[in-house]
Design a protein around this motif. Structure first.
Motif, PDB file in Angstrom:
ATOM      1  N   GLU A  59      -2.152   1.041  -4.491  1.00  0.00           N
ATOM      2  CA  GLU A  59      -1.215  -0.004  -4.108  1.00  0.00           C
ATOM      3  C   GLU A  59      -0.533  -0.544  -5.356  1.00  0.00           C
ATOM      4  OE1 GLU A  59      -4.546  -0.555  -3.706  1.00  0.00           O
ATOM      5  OE2 GLU A  59      -4.991  -2.257  -5.023  1.00  0.00           O
ATOM      6  N   TYR A  60       0.541  -1.277  -5.158  1.00  0.00           N
ATOM      7  CA  TYR A  60       1.194  -1.922  -6.286  1.00  0.00           C
ATOM      8  C   TYR A  60       1.641  -3.312  -5.866  1.00  0.00           C
ATOM      9  CZ  TYR A  60       5.619  -0.406  -4.076  1.00  0.00           C
ATOM     10  OH  TYR A  60       6.659  -0.188  -3.198  1.00  0.00           O
TER      11      TYR A  60
ATOM     12  N   SER B 264       7.851   1.715   5.355  1.00  0.00           N
ATOM     13  CA  SER B 264       7.515   2.430   4.125  1.00  0.00           C
ATOM     14  C   SER B 264       7.505   1.413   3.002  1.00  0.00           C
ATOM     15  CB  SER B 264       8.540   3.529   3.837  1.00  0.00           C
ATOM     16  OG  SER B 264       9.788   2.946   3.501  1.00  0.00           O
ATOM     17  N   PRO B 265       6.877   1.742   1.862  1.00  0.00           N
ATOM     18  CA  PRO B 265       6.937   0.817   0.729  1.00  0.00           C
ATOM     19  C   PRO B 265       8.371   0.473   0.326  1.00  0.00           C
ATOM     20  CG  PRO B 265       5.215   2.420   0.350  1.00  0.00           C
ATOM     21  CD  PRO B 265       5.942   2.862   1.596  1.00  0.00           C
TER      22      PRO B 265
ATOM     23  N   ARG C  39       8.444  -4.989 -10.264  1.00  0.00           N
ATOM     24  CA  ARG C  39       7.129  -4.362 -10.137  1.00  0.00           C
ATOM     25  C   ARG C  39       6.186  -5.052 -11.128  1.00  0.00           C
ATOM     26  NH1 ARG C  39       5.840   0.918  -8.354  1.00  0.00           N
ATOM     27  NH2 ARG C  39       7.795   0.738  -7.186  1.00  0.00           N
TER      28      ARG C  39
ATOM     29  N   ASP D  80       0.714  -1.916 -11.155  1.00  0.00           N
ATOM     30  CA  ASP D  80       0.448  -0.711 -10.380  1.00  0.00           C
ATOM     31  C   ASP D  80      -1.041  -0.418 -10.441  1.00  0.00           C
ATOM     32  OD1 ASP D  80       0.292   1.930  -9.302  1.00  0.00           O
ATOM     33  OD2 ASP D  80       2.419   2.196  -9.784  1.00  0.00           O
TER      34      ASP D  80
ATOM     35  N   SER E 197      -1.104   1.839   5.558  1.00  0.00           N
ATOM     36  CA  SER E 197       0.037   1.525   4.702  1.00  0.00           C
ATOM     37  C   SER E 197       1.216   1.168   5.604  1.00  0.00           C
ATOM     38  CB  SER E 197       0.382   2.738   3.838  1.00  0.00           C
ATOM     39  OG  SER E 197       0.981   3.759   4.629  1.00  0.00           O
TER      40      SER E 197
ATOM     41  N   HIS F  11       0.835  -1.200   0.000  1.00  0.00           N
ATOM     42  CA  HIS F  11       0.000   0.000   0.000  1.00  0.00           C
ATOM     43  C   HIS F  11       0.871   1.253   0.000  1.00  0.00           C
ATOM     44  CE1 HIS F  11      -4.025  -1.708   1.701  1.00  0.00           C
ATOM     45  NE2 HIS F  11      -3.552  -2.422   0.698  1.00  0.00           N
ATOM     46  N   ARG F  12       0.474   2.218  -0.815  1.00  0.00           N
ATOM     47  CA  ARG F  12       1.086   3.532  -0.734  1.00  0.00           C
ATOM     48  C   ARG F  12       0.448   4.304   0.422  1.00  0.00           C
ATOM     49  NH1 ARG F  12       1.058   2.963  -6.555  1.00  0.00           N
ATOM     50  NH2 ARG F  12       3.216   3.131  -7.332  1.00  0.00           N
ATOM     51  N   GLU F  13       1.202   5.266   0.956  1.00  0.00           N
ATOM     52  CA  GLU F  13       0.690   6.049   2.084  1.00  0.00           C
ATOM     53  C   GLU F  13      -0.552   6.823   1.650  1.00  0.00           C
ATOM     54  OE1 GLU F  13       2.353   9.081   5.558  1.00  0.00           O
ATOM     55  OE2 GLU F  13       3.688   8.284   4.013  1.00  0.00           O
ATOM     56  N   SER F  14      -1.591   6.776   2.481  1.00  0.00           N
ATOM     57  CA  SER F  14      -2.875   7.378   2.132  1.00  0.00           C
ATOM     58  C   SER F  14      -3.662   7.660   3.392  1.00  0.00           C
ATOM     59  CB  SER F  14      -3.672   6.420   1.233  1.00  0.00           C
ATOM     60  OG  SER F  14      -5.009   6.836   1.091  1.00  0.00           O
TER      61      SER F  14
END
Length: 276
Positions: free
Chosen positions: A268-269, A244-245, A261, A264, A237, A229-232
Motif C-alpha cells: 500500500e502507499y 483502482s488506486p 505521495r 510507499d 484493494s 491498497h495496491r491490487e493483491s
C-alpha cells in the motif's frame, strides 16, 4: 546465504549478519513490549506532543509499537499540519491511536469511525482515559446507508489487530455492520464537517470518498491523508470495489486536491491530498 519466503512469489536473500541483526532486533522488541505491558502505560511524543497510552497486556503494547513503526511518518506529518481550529475525522480508527493524538490537540473536535466489533472495546477504553470527549461512530463510512458484511478470513476472532474489509462475498468469520455516508452524517448534524481526514479502510477507499464527496469539496476541507491498497491476492484493494488506486487519486483531484505521495510501503502507499 539463506533464502526466506516471506510472501507468495517473493524471496529475500539474507546473509548471516543480517539474520543476526534481525534476531537481535526481534528480541529487543519483545523485551520492550513486555516492559511496557508490565508498566501498563507508555508515554509517546510526536512533534513535541506527548500522550500517555494505557495498555491492556503485551498484545496491546505490541500493537502500539507496531503502529508507531508503521504510521510514525504519517502521524508526524499530520500533527505538523493540524491547526487548533481544525475538525478531524479518523476513518478506520482501529485502536484509536490517531483519535487519541488528535484529541490532545483539538479537544472534542474529533470524530472516530470504526465498524469492527473486535476492536471497539479497545477504542472505547482508550478514549475513556482522555480528558476530552471525541465522537465515536460504530459504523463503516461507505457510499450508501444500510448494512454490509465485514470480513477477514485470515484473522483469528480474538485477534482484534486484524484488518477486516467490507465485502459482498463474506466468509464464516464475517459480521454484519452498519454503513453510513459521511455527507449524511454532516447533513443531519450528527457529525461536524471535517477539515482534515485520515482514511484507512482496507481497500474500500473509493466507497468512503464517494460518500463524502460534498464534504470533501467544501472549501473548509483542506487536507486528506489516505492509505491506498495496491491490487493483491492477499487482501482487498479498490479493484474489489470497482475502482483502482489511480481512480481514488483522481477522485480527490476532481474534488479540488493536489496529490502528494507521502510514503510507499509496498502493498500500500500513503497519499497526502491538499486542497488547491
Amino acid at each position: 546465504m539463506a533464502t526466506l519466503e516471506r510472501v507468495p512469489g517473493f524471496a529475500h536473500q539474507w546473509d548471516a549478519l543480517e539474520l543476526v541483526r534481525t534476531a537481535v532486533l526481534s528480541v529487543r522488541r519483545r523485551v520492550a513490549d513486555r516492559y511496557w505491558a508490565a508498566r501498563g502505560r507508555r508515554p509517546v511524543t510526536v512533534d513535541r506532543l506527548s500522550v500517555v497510552f494505557e495498555l491492556d497486556g503485551r498484545e496491546d503494547a505490541r500493537f502500539l509499537r507496531r503502529f508507531l513503526e508503521i504510521e510514525g511518518r504519517m502521524l508526524a506529518d499530520l500533527f505538523a499540519e493540524l491547526r487548533p481550529e481544525d475538525v478531524f475525522w479518523d476513518i478506520g480508527a482501529a485502536g484509536g491511536f490517531y483519535t487519541v493524538f488528535a484529541s490532545a490537540v483539538l479537544d472534542e473536535r474529533v470524530s472516530a469511525f470504526e465498524p469492527n466489533p473486535d476492536v471497539r472495546e479497545t477504542l472505547h477504553r482508550r478514549v475513556e482515559t482522555l480528558g476530552t470527549d471525541p465522537l465515536l461512530f460504530e459504523c463503516a463510512l461507505s457510499d450508501s446507508t444500510g448494512t454490509a458484511a465485514l470480513d477477514n478470513p485470515d484473522r483469528e476472532r480474538d485477534n482484534w489487530q486484524g484488518t477486516p474489509s467490507l465485502t459482498t462475498d463474506p466468509g464464516p468469520a464475517a459480521v454484519s455492520v452498519e454503513t453510513r455516508t459521511g455527507d449524511e452524517l454532516v447533513a443531519s448534524g450528527e457529525a461536524p464537517r471535517p477539515t482534515v481526514l485520515k482514511i484507512d479502510v482496507e481497500g474500500a477507499e473509493s466507497l468512503a470518498i464517494e460518500g463524502l464527496s460534498d464534504s470533501l469539496a467544501h472549501e473548509d476541507c483542506r487536507l486528506v491523508y489516505c492509505e491506498i491498497h495496491r491490487e493483491s491476492e492477499l487482501r482487498r484493494s479498490p479493484a474489489d470495489y470497482g475502482s483502482s488506486p489511480a481512480a481514488v487519486e483522481d477522485s480527490l483531484s476532481d474534488l479540488g486536491f493536489d496529490i502528494e505521495r507521502l510514503e510507499d510501503r509496498g502493498g500500500e502507499y500513503l497519499i497526502k491530498a491538499t486542497k488547491r
